[in-house]
Write an enzyme that holds these catalytic residues in place. Structure first.
Site, PDB file in Angstrom:
ATOM      1  N   SER A   7       0.922  -1.422  -0.046  1.00  0.00           N
ATOM      2  CA  SER A   7      -0.011  -0.024  -0.056  1.00  0.00           C
ATOM      3  C   SER A   7       0.883   1.329  -0.066  1.00  0.00           C
ATOM      4  O   SER A   7       1.706   1.443   0.871  1.00  0.00           O
ATOM      5  CB  SER A   7      -0.903   0.042   1.309  1.00  0.00           C
ATOM      6  OG  SER A   7      -1.533   1.376   1.297  1.00  0.00           O
ATOM      7  N   HIS A  32      -1.553  -1.187  -3.945  1.00  0.00           N
ATOM      8  CA  HIS A  32      -2.689  -0.637  -3.462  1.00  0.00           C
ATOM      9  C   HIS A  32      -2.717   0.776  -3.068  1.00  0.00           C
ATOM     10  O   HIS A  32      -1.836   1.430  -2.834  1.00  0.00           O
ATOM     11  CB  HIS A  32      -3.058  -1.258  -2.067  1.00  0.00           C
ATOM     12  CG  HIS A  32      -4.389  -1.237  -1.279  1.00  0.00           C
ATOM     13  ND1 HIS A  32      -5.570  -1.757  -1.761  1.00  0.00           N
ATOM     14  CD2 HIS A  32      -4.802  -0.284  -0.308  1.00  0.00           C
ATOM     15  CE1 HIS A  32      -6.435  -1.410  -1.061  1.00  0.00           C
ATOM     16  NE2 HIS A  32      -6.097  -0.590  -0.093  1.00  0.00           N
ATOM     17  N   ASP A  34      -4.853   3.821  -1.591  1.00  0.00           N
ATOM     18  CA  ASP A  34      -6.083   4.414  -0.775  1.00  0.00           C
ATOM     19  C   ASP A  34      -6.455   5.667  -0.993  1.00  0.00           C
ATOM     20  O   ASP A  34      -5.592   6.551  -0.878  1.00  0.00           O
ATOM     21  CB  ASP A  34      -5.595   4.165   0.655  1.00  0.00           C
ATOM     22  CG  ASP A  34      -5.599   2.898   1.179  1.00  0.00           C
ATOM     23  OD1 ASP A  34      -6.567   2.225   1.055  1.00  0.00           O
ATOM     24  OD2 ASP A  34      -4.546   2.469   1.733  1.00  0.00           O
ATOM     25  N   MET A  36      -8.904   8.889   0.173  1.00  0.00           N
ATOM     26  CA  MET A  36      -9.458   9.138   1.240  1.00  0.00           C
ATOM     27  C   MET A  36      -9.982  10.877   1.112  1.00  0.00           C
ATOM     28  O   MET A  36      -8.999  11.345   0.650  1.00  0.00           O
ATOM     29  CB  MET A  36      -8.739   9.171   2.539  1.00  0.00           C
ATOM     30  CG  MET A  36      -8.066   7.756   2.631  1.00  0.00           C
ATOM     31  SD  MET A  36      -7.099   7.901   4.402  1.00  0.00           S
ATOM     32  CE  MET A  36      -6.536   6.064   4.272  1.00  0.00           C
ATOM     33  N   HIS A  65      -8.521   1.813  -3.779  1.00  0.00           N
ATOM     34  CA  HIS A  65      -9.734   1.666  -2.664  1.00  0.00           C
ATOM     35  C   HIS A  65     -10.257   2.955  -2.280  1.00  0.00           C
ATOM     36  O   HIS A  65      -9.651   3.841  -1.726  1.00  0.00           O
ATOM     37  CB  HIS A  65      -9.103   0.941  -1.416  1.00  0.00           C
ATOM     38  CG  HIS A  65      -9.686   0.856  -0.118  1.00  0.00           C
ATOM     39  ND1 HIS A  65      -9.051   0.706   0.861  1.00  0.00           N
ATOM     40  CD2 HIS A  65     -11.062   1.079   0.051  1.00  0.00           C
ATOM     41  CE1 HIS A  65      -9.951   0.812   1.908  1.00  0.00           C
ATOM     42  NE2 HIS A  65     -11.231   0.731   1.527  1.00  0.00           N
ATOM     43  N   MET A  67     -12.372   5.031  -0.148  1.00  0.00           N
ATOM     44  CA  MET A  67     -12.735   5.482   1.184  1.00  0.00           C
ATOM     45  C   MET A  67     -13.500   6.909   0.962  1.00  0.00           C
ATOM     46  O   MET A  67     -12.821   7.967   1.744  1.00  0.00           O
ATOM     47  CB  MET A  67     -11.639   5.355   2.065  1.00  0.00           C
ATOM     48  CG  MET A  67     -11.030   3.969   2.460  1.00  0.00           C
ATOM     49  SD  MET A  67      -9.868   3.878   3.789  1.00  0.00           S
ATOM     50  CE  MET A  67      -8.496   3.761   2.523  1.00  0.00           C
ATOM     51  N   MET A 136     -11.734  -4.712   6.150  1.00  0.00           N
ATOM     52  CA  MET A 136     -10.820  -3.705   6.787  1.00  0.00           C
ATOM     53  C   MET A 136     -10.545  -4.493   8.285  1.00  0.00           C
ATOM     54  O   MET A 136     -11.447  -5.097   8.889  1.00  0.00           O
ATOM     55  CB  MET A 136     -11.677  -2.610   6.914  1.00  0.00           C
ATOM     56  CG  MET A 136     -11.891  -1.668   5.774  1.00  0.00           C
ATOM     57  SD  MET A 136     -10.244  -1.175   4.936  1.00  0.00           S
ATOM     58  CE  MET A 136      -9.407  -0.323   6.128  1.00  0.00           C
ATOM     59  N   ASP A 174      -7.010  -5.437   4.914  1.00  0.00           N
ATOM     60  CA  ASP A 174      -6.339  -4.179   4.733  1.00  0.00           C
ATOM     61  C   ASP A 174      -6.253  -3.605   6.312  1.00  0.00           C
ATOM     62  O   ASP A 174      -7.123  -3.274   6.864  1.00  0.00           O
ATOM     63  CB  ASP A 174      -6.865  -3.182   3.965  1.00  0.00           C
ATOM     64  CG  ASP A 174      -5.976  -1.858   3.891  1.00  0.00           C
ATOM     65  OD1 ASP A 174      -5.152  -1.672   4.507  1.00  0.00           O
ATOM     66  OD2 ASP A 174      -6.735  -0.775   2.998  1.00  0.00           O
TER      67      ASP A 174
END
Length: 224
Positions: A7, A32, A34, A36, A65, A67, A136, A174
């Protein structure tokens, strides 16, 4: 096959090309990312321009991913940026079936994500639509947290559901995975192992990935 999925949340962004090249050298197939928004989770990270930049420097599959609140608004931009897999939170989707289908129709693998306290039953009706389910193992928002043990039991139940339904989606984890708990995580039933600080905070990310891959091979041999 077990996949170690580094990640970039924990990578050094001033050396992102170098950091990704190190783990690519170690033989990983996915990275990965993330995303956000500061609303769905209490942190802000990257957007489509960063994903597009990463797409230019690596042939690795990009596991994005989301979020974010209202993920449907952002899916087209991430598809255009080059995401190979896009995961959305069940908790953020008003019409989960429609959202997952839009990802698939855009040519990417579709994933659904559950926070630690969200029951598996909330996604049972869409399991036939997904390429992977991300559980998660920390409350999302920040790297470096400790893994929540109850998620291991959740993975075992999801694996049993997958077998009963005759499906083949991957089960992804994750949050909080490291060299000390990796074998236990794999024995619980996870297939894709996201690791951020365990990889990029180590002195040699490539060597750490190699060690994780070895642990994964050994743990898979004893997985029932």
């Amino acid at each position: 096959m077990i996949e170690i999925v580094p990640s970039i949340l924990s990578a050094h962004f001033a050396r992102l090309h170098e950091e990704i090249a190190q783990v690519e050298k170690a033989g990983v197939r996915l990275v990965h990312i993330d995303v956000m928004d500061g609303h769905f989770v209490p942190n802000i990270t990257v957007g489509p321009p960063v994903v597009a930049s990463i797409r230019k420097i690596t042939q690795l599959k990009l596991d994005v991913h989301l979020m974010v609140s209202e993920p449907d608004k952002f899916i087209p931009a991430f598809l255009k940026a080059g995401a190979d897999h896009i995961s959305v939170h069940q908790e953020a989707c008003v019409h989960l079936d429609r959202t997952l289908n839009s990802i698939r129709e855009g040519g990417a693998g579709a994933g659904v994500v559950l926070n630690p306290a969200t029951p598996l039953g909330t996604i049972e009706e869409v399991l036939e639509l997904v390429d992977h389910v991300l559980l998660m193992s920390v409350n999302p928002g920040f790297g470096g947290q400790r893994l929540i043990p109850s998620v291991l039991r959740k993975a075992s139940r999801l694996r049993a559901m997958r077998n009963e339904l005759g499906l083949d989606f991957a089960i992804e984890v994750d949050g909080g995975v490291n060299l000390d708990n990796l074998a236990m995580v794999i024995r619980a039933g996870f297939d894709w192992i996201v690791a951020g600080s365990a990889v990029f905070d180590s002195p040699d990310p490539a060597a750490t990935v190699g060690r994780m891959q070895q642990i994964a091979r050994e743990a898979t041999l004893v997985r029932v």
